[in-house]
Design an enzyme around this catalytic site. Structure first.
Site, short mmCIF file in Angstrom:
data_model
loop_
_atom_site.label_atom_id
_atom_site.label_comp_id
_atom_site.label_asym_id
_atom_site.label_seq_id
_atom_site.Cartn_x
_atom_site.Cartn_y
_atom_site.Cartn_z
N GLU A 49 0.60 -1.22 0.49
CA GLU A 49 0.07 -0.18 -0.17
C GLU A 49 0.82 1.23 -0.40
O GLU A 49 1.13 1.53 0.98
CB GLU A 49 -0.30 -0.01 1.17
N ASP A 60 -4.22 10.12 10.43
CA ASP A 60 -2.93 9.22 11.01
C ASP A 60 -2.41 10.27 11.94
O ASP A 60 -2.48 11.09 12.57
CB ASP A 60 -2.51 9.48 10.07
#
Ligand SMILES: Cc1ncc(COP(=O)(O)O)c(C=O)c1O
Lengths: 259, 402
Positions: A49, A60
């Site tokens: 990824e 995140d």
């Protein structure tokens, strides 16, 4: 069938889960990312990824935020991401992109699917795009043969799981924790139940990510999921020991994948 | 036709035309659905409406008056200038209208903790205030840069028992505070309500926050009719995320003859790229959960906004404003730091009112349009907040020794 399908099928035939690794394009540099990913694949990573660095990564935690900042400050552009996809696809592994929605919308939804496919990419994970807002994206990915991966969460209702399962191709991404990316010491027991619920709505492989960092956690997840997704731990390993660190972590995690 | 018939109602998924919607992690979808349901039930529940009304009157001090600014008007082409005094609300700005509503909703959802982002600190103070009033735990995220330029409000929040978390990533302003608040919310959504402070963000926030602020325009419309026997020619407000503006616009949207004017922060000037005028100088994109006009580069990365006003220093805008601009119902203009500060000083010296620097952008826009329209025109300005928090910034700007 697709490279992505093959990777899950191979892992299954070896009676293990597939190892899916995340790294932002351009971290630590454009070439450095490709070098690290090459080492990760040598260490046993099945599926890659590639993160599309974005200025406002609300999903995140600090580790990936820092990596993304370094990448953006180093001059990473959309073209860098597409180029990285091409170089990773050339390694012969399935290359996905993980991207917040705005960079794709800005690139042009159809143009992105076109260029991504031309670069050899197989699928795109969109953490802040839900099926409700994805009409254009579904058209574009269908017409350019790109898998589209949506997420399910521990908070998803049965109805939403069904909706996500319907809209997804490739594999379903199950978030292991309620929260942002970043290593956790323990993974919730509830994730096994979530994977079971997903399976009632879909025959696609189910991969578990968010917070996963150790071989022990990978082992636990491998008992009920088809893939284990690790991101922040790779960033941390690379920050410390570069490509060698990435390879060592991939090797260690690989040992945890057996059923 | 009454004004209420024409309020732009979003579709079932929160879209105003092509704008709005929900671009959020799946993990938040359940919480947004829960909030949506709680909001819709409360909106038609007499006991909720009564409780809210009681607080609006007896805690906030509503209705807020309209003050005619005669000496100020001499500098605005002789037009009649009216000020809707949201600065006189408890806590000093319009922000209290929204947090009272969301605070009561938090209780109804059985949540015990609220989080908020703040730029100028006005929304943070309002949130901390309501959290104290209702006995909720409160954490406010604020860009480190903003904690410096709005130090007084940081102290106020702390006195009110809130925890203020300085955000040290990105541009260290409002956009990054929102990012941090969203991260907190994803992780703590079971116990926590995110009290978003403006008409931005994913559905239902833009619609819900608008509805809690529309009392500004509802009152104004009545006050205009009963005192002046007519509606204003122009309704003007500053636009950051757009909550005070949509609050005063909503009641007038159906009045085709009333011009709606939003004033965005022009910073050093649009042409310099250092500004926060997302409608005037931005492009369509997705930020913080909604599609709207945003400031972004060719790769879709957010461009940092710039404004002397912390509360307007935001690179997106509420989706309903994007829609009103697109259909031509409202007009948006850009006001530079210099123009805003001149208007700030003018109001202080002509009317004895120190406005928030955010609000000063609306005043500057009103001077301009007053000169265009001249005598006989009535311009109603939303005086969204008072300037106590800005005294230090202003003193520095004008080179005063304090
Ligand atoms: C007094 C005042 N006016 C206006 C604003 C801008 O917000 P909005 O555009 O949501 O009204 C703020 C934000 O902090 C404010 O404090």
């Amino acid at each position: 069938m697709s490279l992505l399908h093959d990777a899950f099928a191979r892992a299954k035939s070896e009676n293990r889960a597939a190892l899916i690794a995340y790294l932002p394009a351009g971290y630590p540099t454009e070439d450095g990312a490709v070098e690290c990913i090459t080492a990760m694949v040598e260490g046993g990573v099945d599926i890659v990824e590639i993160g599309f660095p974005y200025s406002d990564p609300v999903m995140d935690g600090p580790t990936i935020q820092d990596a993304v900042n370094i990448s953006l400050e180093g001059g990473t552009k959309s073209a860098t991401v597409i180029n990285t996809v091409k170089r990773v696809a050339d390694l012969g592994v399935p290359a996905l992109v993980m991207s917040y929605w705005n960079p794709i919308e800005r690139y042009g939804v159809d143009s992105f699917a076109t260029d991504f496919h031309a670069a050899g990419g197989v699928g795109v994970i969109t953490p802040d795009l839900t099926p409700e807002e994805a009409d254009d994206w579904i058209l574009a990915t269908n017409s350019h043969d790109v898998d589209r991966v949506f997420l399910v969460a521990l908070s998803s209702s049965d109805e939403r799981i069904a909706k996500v399962a319907n809209a997804t191709t490739g594999f379903i991404y199950a978030g292991a924790v309620m929260g942002v990316t970043g290593a956790r010491t323990s993974i919730s027991d509830a994730i096994e139940g979530l994977v079971a619920k997903v399976r009632r709505h879909s025959d696609l492989p189910v991969a578990v990510g968010l917070g996963v960092s150790t071989p022990e956690q990978a082992h636990e997840i491998a008992q009920y999921a088809d893939g284990v997704i690790v991101g922040s731990a790779f960033v941390t390993a690379i920050k410390k020991d570069g490509a060698a660190g990435a390879k060592a972590l991939a090797q260690a995690l690989s040992k945890g994948l057996a059923r | 036709m009454t004004a209420n018939d024409v309020v732009s109602v979003p579709d079932l998924r929160g879209h105003f035309g092509k704008f709005g919607g929900r671009f959020v992690p799946e993990a938040l979808m359940a919480a947004l659905d829960e909030l949506d349901e709680a909001f819709r039930k409360a909106s038609v529940d007499p006991s909720f409406l009564k409780q809210l009304r009681d607080l609006q009157v007896n805690y906030t001090g509503r209705p807020s008056p309209i003050t005619e600014a005669k000496r100020f008007a001499e500098h605005a082409g002789g037009a009649t200038i009216l000020l809707k005094r949201e600065d006189l609300n408890h806590t000093g700005s319009h922000k209290i209208n929204n947090v009272l509503g969301q605070g009561l909703l938090t209780q109804r959802m059985g949540k015990t903790r609220v989080i908020a982002e703040t730029g100028a600190g006005q929304h943070g103070v309002a949130t901390a205030t309501v959290a104290a009033l209702l006995g909720l735990e409160c954490v406010v995220y604020m860009g480190e840069e903003d904690t410096k330029r709005q130090a007084l409000n940081v102290a106020r929040m702390k006195l009110l028992g809130a925890t203020v978390v300085p955000v040290t990533i990105g541009s260290r302003t409002l956009k990054d505070a929102i990012n941090e608040a969203m991260r907190d919310w994803v992780a703590n959504v079971e116990t926590t309500h995110y009290m978003l402070g403006t008409v931005a963000g994913p559905a239902p926030f833009p619609e819900m926050v608008r509805d809690f602020h529309r009392i500004i325009g509802d009152e104004s419309r009545e006050q205009m009719l009963s005192r002046y026997g007519r509606l204003p020619d122009v309704v003007a407000a500053c636009v950051g995320g757009g909550s005070n503006a949509i609050g005063i616009f909503t009641a007038f949207i159906g009045d085709a003859d009333v011009r709606l004017l939003g004033l965005e922060a022009g910073g050093d000037g649009i042409e310099t790229g250092r500004h926060a005028s997302t409608i005037v100088g931005g492009a369509v994109g997705v930020l913080h959960g909604a599609r709207s006009y945003i400031m972004q580069d060719d790769d879709g990365q957010t461009i940092e906004s710039h404004s002397i006003s912390a509360g307007l220093d935001y690179p997106s805008v509420g989706p309903e404003h994007a829609y009103l601009a697109d259909i031509g119902r409202a007009e948006y203009r850009s006001v530079t730091d210099v123009e805003a500060m001149n208007a700030f000083k003018l109001l202080c010296e002509t009317e004895g009112i120190i406005p928030a620097i955010e609000t000063a952008h609306a005043l500057a826009g009103a001077i301009e349009i007053g000169k265009e329209l001249g005598e006989g025109a009535i311009i109603l300005i939303n005086l969204s907040g008072r300037g106590d928090k800005d005294v230090e910034t202003a003193a520095k700007y004008f080179g005063m020794n304090i």
